[in-house]
Design a protein around this motif. Structure first.
Motif, short mmCIF file in Angstrom:
data_model
loop_
_atom_site.label_atom_id
_atom_site.label_comp_id
_atom_site.label_asym_id
_atom_site.label_seq_id
_atom_site.Cartn_x
_atom_site.Cartn_y
_atom_site.Cartn_z
N LYS A 1 2.14 -3.74 3.63
CA LYS A 1 2.45 -3.35 4.90
C LYS A 1 3.38 -1.90 4.69
CE LYS A 1 6.21 -6.39 6.23
NZ LYS A 1 6.99 -7.37 7.08
N TYR A 2 4.08 -1.76 3.41
CA TYR A 2 4.98 -0.82 3.39
C TYR A 2 4.14 0.58 2.72
CZ TYR A 2 8.27 -4.16 4.03
OH TYR A 2 8.89 -5.50 4.47
N LYS A 3 2.66 0.35 2.34
CA LYS A 3 1.99 1.36 1.89
C LYS A 3 1.02 1.72 2.89
CE LYS A 3 2.64 0.35 -3.07
NZ LYS A 3 1.81 0.16 -4.41
N LYS A 4 1.27 2.99 3.65
CA LYS A 4 0.49 3.13 4.68
C LYS A 4 -0.53 4.44 4.32
CE LYS A 4 1.94 0.54 8.06
NZ LYS A 4 1.07 -0.50 9.10
N MET A 5 -1.66 4.65 4.56
CA MET A 5 -2.67 5.85 4.20
C MET A 5 -2.35 6.91 5.44
SD MET A 5 -4.56 7.54 2.52
CE MET A 5 -4.67 6.62 1.19
N PHE A 6 -1.79 7.65 5.18
CA PHE A 6 -1.18 8.96 6.16
C PHE A 6 -1.11 10.13 5.46
CE2 PHE A 6 1.94 11.19 8.59
CZ PHE A 6 1.39 11.11 9.94
N GLY A 7 -1.66 11.09 6.28
CA GLY A 7 -1.35 12.62 6.12
C GLY A 7 -2.24 12.93 4.59
#
Length: 590
Positions: A167-173
């Motif tokens: 949950k601390y690694k989000k796919m963003f940007g």
């Protein structure tokens, strides 16, 4: 005033009824069900990578093919020869993977195992009593060791379910692909298997639930985005929808409520887009709801918002079933569907199996605002808000397996060399065009290119498709020969001959959005009579583009599914069957 009290009384009765039905389901004795025999030896197996399972559970024991533990290299939190589930998470996931809809099985009083379950314990119980994994251990040896073991020892292992993530690694940007997701892509390519991964769960209250639901889901903020490894390019990523039970969306202070109705996005589901703007999640399924009391936000949730799952503590509790929620339980339902399609088409490729399920998916008509205001005729800039929450929608297993007289599937599998073009064509019946009603044409393309973790161009081959009307095959050939002579120079360009642009059927999402991923779907919906000449074929153009393979003899596998549907239930199946030309007829060479 009297009407309001009547409404409150009716909704309170609904709440009581839903809780009663749910509790009644949980308490059924084993003797009340018919449990089928073990699956056939060649039935598809789903590998569950989780906290292990309790293989002696009466609803699992006939379908467990193997269970292993993958101990940590450092530390003893996973013991040798102890593959059992000490948390309960893996057992719940396995039950849904095996049976699909537990609630439906209870209602029908029958549990019929048609799929084998293989379990690998890669998670352990943490201090809070929850399932946890070590990201470094999982990446370095646990995941690969477990998957290779099952594939090498069980040829029928074709689906791998992963209902966890970081949950601390989000796919963003503009983030690069996560290493764990890349490992999954590499294994999927090499071993020719399908991974199914849950999108992840967010904290609804932290995002303004319930007052800001569903707006927080479509805002471009990192905390609502899919988690590692859900960004895997090869995997089918799965988000969550609310299920049928639970009160309505009205908010009298005296009763519990949720703004999420049936088939609305679950308040906790993580959303896309994926790596480099790929459409993620691709599919959604029931994952639960959150039902609270407006007058007492800290009140324990109404269990009507949760899914019925098998109970890991059935001996202590004296109940076969319990309830839970999360995208963890949406994913195994998709795994279940894929395994059933593999059972139906055992010799077909993972590309086609995935394509069939994607072709069956539809975004629910009933959606919360502002998502309800978006249609497939909108531009991609607006449509993307719908796609990043629902993906291509909720699948229908029956529609994935077979055609109906008014809902026809045309399928093909093939191989294509880099920088080549394949053509397919078929004819639409006159009745499809002229009969009033809602019409749909959709195309799904799924392929499996090489990937390379250290390249900006992650995919070695890019593919796309275009659909044309009112053209003879010779016109298509001439137009694309012109393009191939000059070469395909950029993955961003529209690979459509100038003279054919007015004849292209504008599928949604548009080409620049859908071609970013390996699971591509384009849809055209006609509410009025389309301007299509039924005497000329509909032509599907499949294009491959070499990005870094640099081998002119490389053969890229792919599968296509064309779906043709009419709401008037006219018999288009037999009319199309008489003239179908879905087999590849022409290969254009530069």
């Amino acid at each position: 005033h009297r009407d309001l009290h009547r409404l409150i009384r009716r909704q309170r009765q609904m709440c009581i009824r839903d809780r009663y039905i749910t509790f009644q389901m949980l308490s059924f004795p084993l003797e009340g069900f018919e449990i089928g025999e073990s699956p056939p030896s060649n039935a598809t197996a789903i590998a569950i990578l989780d906290s292990g399972i309790l293989s002696n559970h009466p609803l699992l024991e006939k379908a467990v093919g193997d269970e292993i533990e993958v101990p940590l290299l450092l530390g003893g939190k996973i013991k040798e020869e102890k593959p059992q589930d000490d948390v309960g998470h893996g057992t719940k996931v396995a039950g849904i993977a095996l049976y699909g809809d537990i609630k439906k099985c209870i209602e029908e009083r029958r549990f019929n195992p048609e799929i084998w379950i293989l379990s690998a314990k890669v998670m352990y119980k943490n201090e809070m009593g929850d399932a946890e994994y070590n990201p470094e251990e999982l990446l370095e040896h646990q995941l690969e060791k477990a998957v290779r073991y099952f594939v090498e020892n069980y040829p029928n292992c074709k689906v791998v379910n992963i209902s966890f993530g970081d949950k601390y690694k989000k796919m963003f940007g503009n983030k690069r692909q996560f290493p764990l997701a890349t490992l999954i892509d590499e294994l999927a390519k090499e071993l020719d298997i399908v991974f199914v991964i849950s999108a992840g769960n967010l904290d609804p209250e932290d995002n303004g639930y319930p007052n800001r639901y569903p707006n927080y889901l479509i805002e471009e903020t990192p905390k609502v985005k899919i988690i590692d490894p859900a960004s895997s390019t090869y995997a089918i990523t799965v988000g969550a929808l609310s299920q049928e039970f639970g009160p309505s969306d009205r908010r009298p202070q005296e009763i519990s409520f949720s703004p999420a109705k049936e088939n609305y996005p679950s308040p906790f589901t993580c959303v896309g887009l994926g790596y480099k703007g790929m459409i993620k999640p691709e599919l959604v399924e029931e994952g639960g709801n959150i039902i609270r009391s407006p007058s007492d936000p800290l009140k324990i949730e109404d269990i009507g918002g949760k899914l019925v799952v098998i109970n890991p503590d059935w001996l202590e509790d004296g109940k076969l079933f319990t309830v839970d929620q999360g995208t963890s339980f949406s994913a195994p339902k998709i795994s279940h569907y894929l395994a059933k399609i593999f059972n139906f088409f055992p010799d077909r490729s993972p590309n086609l199996i995935k394509a069939l399920l994607l072709a069956s998916a539809e975004i629910p008509d009933e959606r919360p605002q502002p998502l309800s205001d978006i249609t497939f005729n909108d531009s991609d800039s607006k449509l993307i808000d719908l796609l990043k929450v629902y993906g291509y929608g909720k699948p229908n297993i029956e529609r994935a397996i077979s055609s109906d007289v008014y809902d026809v599937l045309l399928i093909a599998e093939n191989k294509i060399k880099p920088n080549r073009i394949h053509l397919y064509y078929f004819h639409l019946p006159r009745e499809f065009i002229e009969q009033s009603g809602k019409r749909e044409i959709s195309v799904v393309l799924v392929y499996n290119p090489p990937v390379r973790r250290n390249r900006i161009d992650y995919l070695g081959i890019g593919m796309e498709f275009h659909l044309f009307k009112d053209s003879n095959i010779e016109e298509i050939i001439y137009g694309y020969n012109t393009i191939l002579k000059t070469g395909i120079h950029s993955e961003l360009e529209d690979i459509v001959p100038e003279q054919l642009k007015l004849k292209e059927i504008d599928l949604h999402p548009g080409i620049r959005t859908r071609k970013k991923g390996l699971h591509q779907k384009g849809i055209k919906i006609y509410s009025k009579k389309p301007y299509i000449n039924h005497e000329k074929p509909i032509t599907l153009v499949i294009i491959s583009q070499d990005r870094w393979v640099n081998n002119p003899e490389y053969l890229q596998d792919y599968a296509i599914v064309v779906k043709i549907k009419h709401t008037s239930r006219i018999d288009i199946y037999n009319q199309i069957k008489q003239r179908v030309e879905i087999e590849e007829r022409i290969r254009i060479r530069p």
